[in-house]
Motif scaffolding. Structure first.
Motif, mmCIF file in Angstrom:
data_model
loop_
_atom_site.group_PDB
_atom_site.id
_atom_site.type_symbol
_atom_site.label_atom_id
_atom_site.label_comp_id
_atom_site.label_asym_id
_atom_site.label_seq_id
_atom_site.Cartn_x
_atom_site.Cartn_y
_atom_site.Cartn_z
ATOM 1 N N UNK B 96 0.805 -1.227 0.000
ATOM 2 C CA UNK B 96 0.000 0.000 0.000
ATOM 3 C C UNK B 96 0.840 1.280 0.000
ATOM 4 N N UNK B 97 1.997 1.180 0.664
ATOM 5 C CA UNK B 97 2.894 2.330 0.742
ATOM 6 C C UNK B 97 3.310 2.776 -0.672
ATOM 7 N N UNK B 98 3.706 1.801 -1.468
ATOM 8 C CA UNK B 98 4.152 2.086 -2.838
ATOM 9 C C UNK B 98 2.965 2.524 -3.690
ATOM 10 N N UNK B 99 1.847 1.810 -3.555
ATOM 11 C CA UNK B 99 0.668 2.125 -4.375
ATOM 12 C C UNK B 99 0.231 3.575 -4.143
ATOM 13 N N UNK B 100 0.179 3.959 -2.850
ATOM 14 C CA UNK B 100 -0.299 5.304 -2.524
ATOM 15 C C UNK B 100 0.647 6.377 -3.054
ATOM 16 N N UNK B 119 7.283 8.440 7.466
ATOM 17 C CA UNK B 119 8.559 8.134 8.113
ATOM 18 C C UNK B 119 8.396 8.101 9.640
ATOM 19 N N UNK B 120 7.640 9.078 10.165
ATOM 20 C CA UNK B 120 7.454 9.126 11.617
ATOM 21 C C UNK B 120 6.671 7.912 12.120
ATOM 22 N N UNK B 121 5.692 7.459 11.345
ATOM 23 C CA UNK B 121 4.917 6.263 11.725
ATOM 24 C C UNK B 121 5.838 5.039 11.736
ATOM 25 N N UNK B 155 11.900 -0.241 4.326
ATOM 26 C CA UNK B 155 10.821 0.703 3.996
ATOM 27 C C UNK B 155 11.279 2.144 4.228
ATOM 28 N N UNK B 156 11.948 2.357 5.381
ATOM 29 C CA UNK B 156 12.405 3.711 5.717
ATOM 30 C C UNK B 156 13.417 4.204 4.695
ATOM 31 N N UNK B 157 14.328 3.319 4.262
ATOM 32 C CA UNK B 157 15.306 3.723 3.253
ATOM 33 C C UNK B 157 14.608 4.005 1.929
ATOM 34 N N UNK B 158 13.566 3.201 1.645
ATOM 35 C CA UNK B 158 12.784 3.453 0.424
ATOM 36 C C UNK B 158 12.095 4.824 0.518
ATOM 37 N N UNK B 159 11.539 5.137 1.695
ATOM 38 C CA UNK B 159 10.872 6.440 1.887
ATOM 39 C C UNK B 159 11.857 7.590 1.650
ATOM 40 N N UNK B 160 13.105 7.422 2.185
ATOM 41 C CA UNK B 160 14.118 8.474 2.015
ATOM 42 C C UNK B 160 14.475 8.636 0.535
#
Lengths: 225, 177
Positions: B96-100, B119-121, B155-160
């Motif tokens: 869902x993270x990627x889809x959104x 990131x905070x979550x 996931x966090x590295x992907x977010x960054x």
């Protein structure tokens, strides 16, 4: 909330790059803060300004309500030795000195006598599970062991604030976790404020709060709860 | 498949009630979603059909939680086979993270704000897992938590990386404009 460290509109440039472009942050006494952000975002520069090691070109830096950036070099050094502890990525121990001599060094610089400095150093090494390394020189220590010694050296003077720049950056996950655990519990027990610069999420997650820098500016501040 | 093999692994340590098997499963995987009772009993029923487990005792009261299960010889062989076989490495379905994020970007919405909040979550979840990990000396439990921690870290590295890519694209556009 008592503010212990404060940067107001701090700017700092190196030869060709503007590392900090007007950064303002406040850090409360007793809290632990992680300064994060991509490489080159100004994380370490901000920490070094807050510790009074670097002097900004513009803006103000306060430590315990006094203008740190207005103090002279000697005064800042004295203040740092008395009130601050610093842990760097590769330990930066003095290579010619043994572990216990490295830990005792900040006390000797504050004119403590040799016997009491050695006793305090040994007690910190013991607390960090490194007392068996007391008589070894840095070259004989593993990365994790050297970081334990560096943590002991940062805490031996009972600092009000501990600065740690990538404290586990040179270590593998398990060794890093163990050093970080020791650092956090020691800081918690002494009630010191902790400012860590890190690119590791595992480290950032242990802090009370995160300050995210990007291109020399504060991108966001988050509460890690 | 793998759930039933984990249950075989629990029974390899000795016979147990369905209830105890569920408890052991949840204990072995701290920080993971607890297993539903229905899932345990469905897996046990299937294992029984395949003769990999057997019921060695039935309580007086009806219900699967009163039955004692034991692993069979065939069950031990299946377990050993499973333990030595490697697992396929992906492909992973986009979560869902990627889809959104991708949907937001395609629509020209503020993906950076979402990425920063997310990131905070993730960091908060990482913090809870690290505290849970620090509270146990059990190596197997710590390893289970490592798996969840490494996934959150990925996931966090992907977010960054996503935030940096979105940021640099926006900067490019500003420069060109």
């Amino acid at each position: 909330m008592t503010v212990l460290l404060k940067a107001h509109s701090v700017r700092k440039s190196f030869v060709r790059t503007e590392a900090l472009r007007g950064v303002s942050v406040e850090i409360a006494a007793g809290e632990s803060v992680a300064i994060t952000g991509p490489s080159g975002s100004g994380k370490s520069t901000l920490m070094l300004c807050l510790a009074g090691i670097l002097r900004p070109e513009a803006g103000e830096v306060y430590y315990d309500e006094q203008r740190l950036d207005r103090l002279g070099e000697a005064e800042r050094t004295r203040l740092r030795r008395r009130e601050m502890g610093i842990v760097l990525q590769f330990g930066q121990l003095v290579p010619e000195l043994t572990a216990v001599q490295n830990v005792a060094l900040p006390l000797l610089l504050q004119r403590h006598d040799r016997t009491s400095a050695r006793r305090a150093a040994l007690s910190w090494l013991e607390r960090l599970g490194a007392d068996d390394l007391a008589d070894q020189v840095p070259a004989e220590l593993s990365g994790g062991q050297a970081q334990r010694v560096a943590v002991a050296r940062a805490l031996v003077t009972g600092p009000k604030v501990v600065f740690a720049d990538e404290p586990t950056g040179s270590l593998d996950t398990v060794a890093g976790e163990s050093v970080l655990g020791e650092l956090l519990s020691a800081v918690r027990d002494t009630g010191a404020t902790l400012v860590m610069v890190t690119h590791e999420n595992r480290v950032a997650a242990t802090a009370d709060r995160e300050i995210v820098l990007r291109d020399g500016s504060v991108e966001g501040v988050g509460v890690v709860s | 498949m793998s759930v039933s093999r984990v249950l075989l692994g629990i029974l390899a340590e000795g016979p147990a009630h369905g209830y105890d098997i569920k408890q052991a499963h949840d204990r072995h995987f701290p920080g993971a979603k607890p297993m539903a009772y229905g899932q345990v009993y469905a897996a046990l029923a299937k294992l029984e059909q395949e003769d990999l487990v057997e019921v060695i005792e039935r309580g007086r009261e009806a219900g699967p939680d009163r039955m004692t299960y034991a692993i069979t010889e065939a069950g031990r062989e299946a377990l050993v086979g499973w333990l030595s076989a490697t697992e396929p490495a992906g492909p992973y379905s986009a979560d869902d993270l990627v889809r959104k994020t991708v949907t937001a970007l395609r629509l020209g919405r503020d993906a950076v704000g979402f990425l920063a909040a997310q990131r905070q979550v993730h960091l908060a979840s990482l913090k809870r897992l690290l505290a849970l990990q620090a509270s146990t000396d059990d190596v197997a439990a710590r390893i289970v938590i490592d798996h969840a921690v490494e996934h959150l870290d990925a996931d966090l590295r992907w977010l960054e990386t996503a935030a940096a890519r979105v940021g640099s694209t926006t900067d490019d556009r500003k420069t060109r404009a």
